[in-house]
Every structure is written in C-alpha cells, then in structure tokens.
Design a protein around this motif. Structure first.
Motif, PDB file in Angstrom:
ATOM      1  N   UNK A   1       5.640  10.775   0.586  1.00 28.28           N
ATOM      2  CA  UNK A   1       4.292  10.568   0.066  1.00 28.28           C
ATOM      3  C   UNK A   1       3.979  11.566  -1.033  1.00 28.28           C
ATOM      4  N   UNK A   2       4.505  12.769  -0.907  1.00 24.86           N
ATOM      5  CA  UNK A   2       4.248  13.764  -1.946  1.00 24.86           C
ATOM      6  C   UNK A   2       4.870  13.356  -3.263  1.00 24.86           C
ATOM      7  N   UNK A   3       5.885  12.524  -3.176  1.00 22.97           N
ATOM      8  CA  UNK A   3       6.573  12.079  -4.387  1.00 22.97           C
ATOM      9  C   UNK A   3       6.054  10.717  -4.841  1.00 22.97           C
ATOM     10  N   UNK A   4       5.901   9.828  -3.893  1.00 27.92           N
ATOM     11  CA  UNK A   4       5.602   8.435  -4.240  1.00 27.92           C
ATOM     12  C   UNK A   4       4.118   8.104  -4.186  1.00 27.92           C
ATOM     13  N   UNK A   5       3.332   8.951  -3.545  1.00 26.24           N
ATOM     14  CA  UNK A   5       1.933   8.601  -3.366  1.00 26.24           C
ATOM     15  C   UNK A   5       1.783   7.476  -2.352  1.00 26.24           C
ATOM     16  N   UNK A   6       0.768   6.667  -2.541  1.00 22.21           N
ATOM     17  CA  UNK A   6       0.461   5.614  -1.563  1.00 22.21           C
ATOM     18  C   UNK A   6       1.336   4.379  -1.740  1.00 22.21           C
ATOM     19  N   UNK A   7       2.574   4.582  -2.072  1.00 21.83           N
ATOM     20  CA  UNK A   7       3.490   3.440  -2.190  1.00 21.83           C
ATOM     21  C   UNK A   7       4.105   3.193  -0.820  1.00 21.83           C
ATOM     22  N   UNK A   8       3.284   2.593   0.041  1.00 26.57           N
ATOM     23  CA  UNK A   8       3.671   2.473   1.445  1.00 26.57           C
ATOM     24  C   UNK A   8       4.927   1.646   1.622  1.00 26.57           C
ATOM     25  N   UNK A   9       5.061   0.624   0.826  1.00 26.14           N
ATOM     26  CA  UNK A   9       6.256  -0.211   0.976  1.00 26.14           C
ATOM     27  C   UNK A   9       7.499   0.549   0.558  1.00 26.14           C
TER      28      UNK A   9
END
Length: 319
Positions: free
Chosen positions: A82-90
């Motif tokens: 999450x620290x890298x991708x943010x809210x890219x849950x998929x």
DNA sequence: AAACAGTGCAACCGCTCTGAC
DNA sequence: TGTCAGAGCGGTTGCACTGTT
C-alpha cells in the motif's frame, strides 16, 4: 441523471445471498465456467443481475478464496504494497493469493488504517503526522520532554496543541510545571498567530530543523527511499530502527535494514534499499496459524503497531 | 435485561477501462 | 473514430454481531 443501476429491474433480488443461491451459482459456473455474466443469472435460474453474480463469485464463492484471518506476513505485505501502490486493492490482492481486493480493502479500512492513525501515521501517504498522533500516549510517556516537544510548535497544528494542553492539564501524570509551560506556550502562539506567506513558512520550517538532525536520523521522504522503515514511508533514527527490527518480523521480508551508521548523507540515497515489489516474500515462513487464539493475534498486532517509545530513543533526536 | 455504541464485512453503487464492431 | 456492452475497480452503505453501560 445518473446511470440506471444494473439491478434496477423488476424482480431482481438484492441484498445478502442465500445458500440456495450460492449453490445455484456455484453449480452453474462449475458446469459452464464463468463469463457472460449478463446471461448467467437467467441461465442459472437466479433472480440476480449479472454484476451481483460476478461479485458474489469473485469475492466469496471462488474455490481458491482463502478464508480466515489475515496472517502476519499478509498484513506486512499489505502495508508495504500500500505504501507503494496506494489504494490499488486489486494490484495488492494480486500478490496475496486467495485474497480478494474487497477483502483487503475492508481489512485495510477496518484494521490497519485505524492503527496507523493511532500511531500518528498518515494512512494515505505513510508519512508521520504529528497532528494525528495519539497525544495521550505521548503525554503519559516517561520519555516525554515537554519543553522539547514544544519546539515542534509549527509542526503541530493549534488544535493539536490545544488538545495536548487539555490532556496535560487533566492527566494526573502531568506535572503542574508542564501544564504551565504548555499553557503559556499556547498563549504565545495564539497571540503571534498570523497567516504565513509561502516563503515565510519555508523559513519558519527551516528554523525548526535542528542543527543536529541529519539525513540518517529522521527524514520526511517520498516512498521508496533509503533508510525507510518497512511498511512506513518515512525514515527513523538508526537506533529506533534497531529497536524496532529486533522485535519485529519485518526481518522476514527481504528488506535491508542494516543502515551503515558510517554512511553519510552523500551515499545514503543510493543502494541500501533492497526493497522492491518483487522482494516482498509471499511465502509463509512463519505464518501465524489462522486458527490461533485471539490473544495470540492481539499480541502480534500490538507488536507490529505498538508505538511505545523505546528507552533508547532520545527525543532530542527529533527536535 | 435492555438500550446503545462500536466494529467488521458482504454487498452495492457508480465510474472507468477495454475490446468488439 | 465513435459507440456500446461487459468487466473491473474503488468508495460507500447497511446490517448483523459484539461489547459496554
């Protein structure tokens, strides 16, 4: 006018799925495979829209779905990704076999996010936010040096200071001296409060950076930088890192936390950071048993997120 | 025991993306 | 190139469950 909801048709059911509906959907997909979701409910004899069927299948009925608690490693991975991708849950879910984006999103919002906020870490940027920090825990800490804390005046917003004052004045642990210091400081700050121009802020901020702070002690940085605490997008002093690393299974991740204390700032931005997306281990070398008791789980969580101030941490490092 | 508040999660909503035509 | 349907995605909601008063 917004788009007509996909289920806005007569006779189409909404809400929780019944076991019978689950059975129908599972049986149909096992026989015919997933796909063509629009026609699927009709063919399967379901009074649902295709979208609802697809969501039910992908988020719940799929045979490869892993049920049960999120493991230690999974949680670490979620935070790190999450620290890298943010809210890219998929995208995050793609690296956690058996977990769905919806499940990870829910877990983040209900567990991790709250803990980060409590620790004073912005769950969006993973950067430390003093105005989010649980001040009550700070104020009751034996390591608290109130006058030093007040030197952070422009990093704390006035509301946070006000809250701190309230807490300090009510906490039995707070000495009357401390409360006086806070009170007078708040008064001064209120009286001196004026809108800051951009350059004024810059100058003011510069003045807050103590002369003894260097690149290896405490940095506000973008996400992927040397010296980052695993899971959090900011750096901490080496001693804190050592304290944290000793007690943390972040060691299980392929992240180099062995910052060379002799390394000066000129090369500290280079090659010490071994973290990359591919380095996040998804293997379960020490996975906590999902069937573990609540106590066990609580213990793990508190170790991971506990923001106890280490004995060795000198507040002056941050001042 | 009842009322209320807090929590967790399944499901929904609506927007965006993608590929076929 | 534009349009459309299907699929995917992130944000939000509603409700059941649990804990507290």
């Amino acid at each position: 006018m917004g788009r007509t909801p996909c289920c806005h048709k007569n006779g189409l059911k909404k809400g929780p799925w019944t076991p019978e509906e689950d059975e129908k959907l599972s049986r149909y997909i096992h026989a015919h495979g997933a796909g063509n979701w629009r026609n699927l409910p009709k063919n399967a004899g379901l009074q649902r829209c295709g979208k609802s069927c697809r969501l039910r299948w992908t988020n719940y009925l799929r045979p490869d779905i892993k049920r049960g608690r999120v493991s230690f490693e999974e949680e670490e991975t979620i935070i790190q990704l999450h620290s890298v991708l943010g809210n890219k849950w998929s995208a995050i879910a793609a690296r956690l076999p058996g977990r769905t984006d919806n499940e990870i999103k829910n877990y983040w919002n209900t567990h991790i996010r709250k803990r980060l906020l409590k620790m004073g870490i912005d769950p969006v940027t993973h950067a430390p936010r003093l105005d989010l920090l649980d001040l009550s825990s700070l104020l009751t800490s034996p390591q608290l040096n109130l006058p030093s804390l007040l030197r952070l005046q422009t990093l704390l917003n006035p509301e946070a200071l006000r809250l701190a004052m309230t807490l300090a004045s009510t906490a039995a642990a707070a000495s009357s001296d401390d409360a006086q210091i806070l009170n007078s400081h708040l008064l001064n700050q209120t009286q001196a409060a004026q809108p800051l121009q951009a350059n004024q802020f810059e100058n003011t901020f510069d003045q807050q950076i103590p002369p003894n702070i260097d690149d290896n002690s405490f940095q506000y940085q973008p996400m992927i930088q040397d010296n980052l605490m695993p899971g959090f997008g900011y750096s901490v002093p080496d001693q804190v890192r050592a304290d944290f690393s000793e007690n943390s299974s972040f060691q299980s991740m392929n992240i180099n936390t062995n910052t060379n204390t002799n390394t000066n700032s000129s090369n500290s931005n280079s090659n010490n950071n071994n973290f990359n997306l591919d380095s996040v281990s998804l293997s379960s070398s020490s996975t906590i048993n999902n069937g573990g008791g609540e106590d066990e789980r609580e213990s793990f969580c508190s170790n991971l997120f506990k923001f106890d101030i280490p004995e060795s941490l000198n507040f002056d490092d941050f001042m």
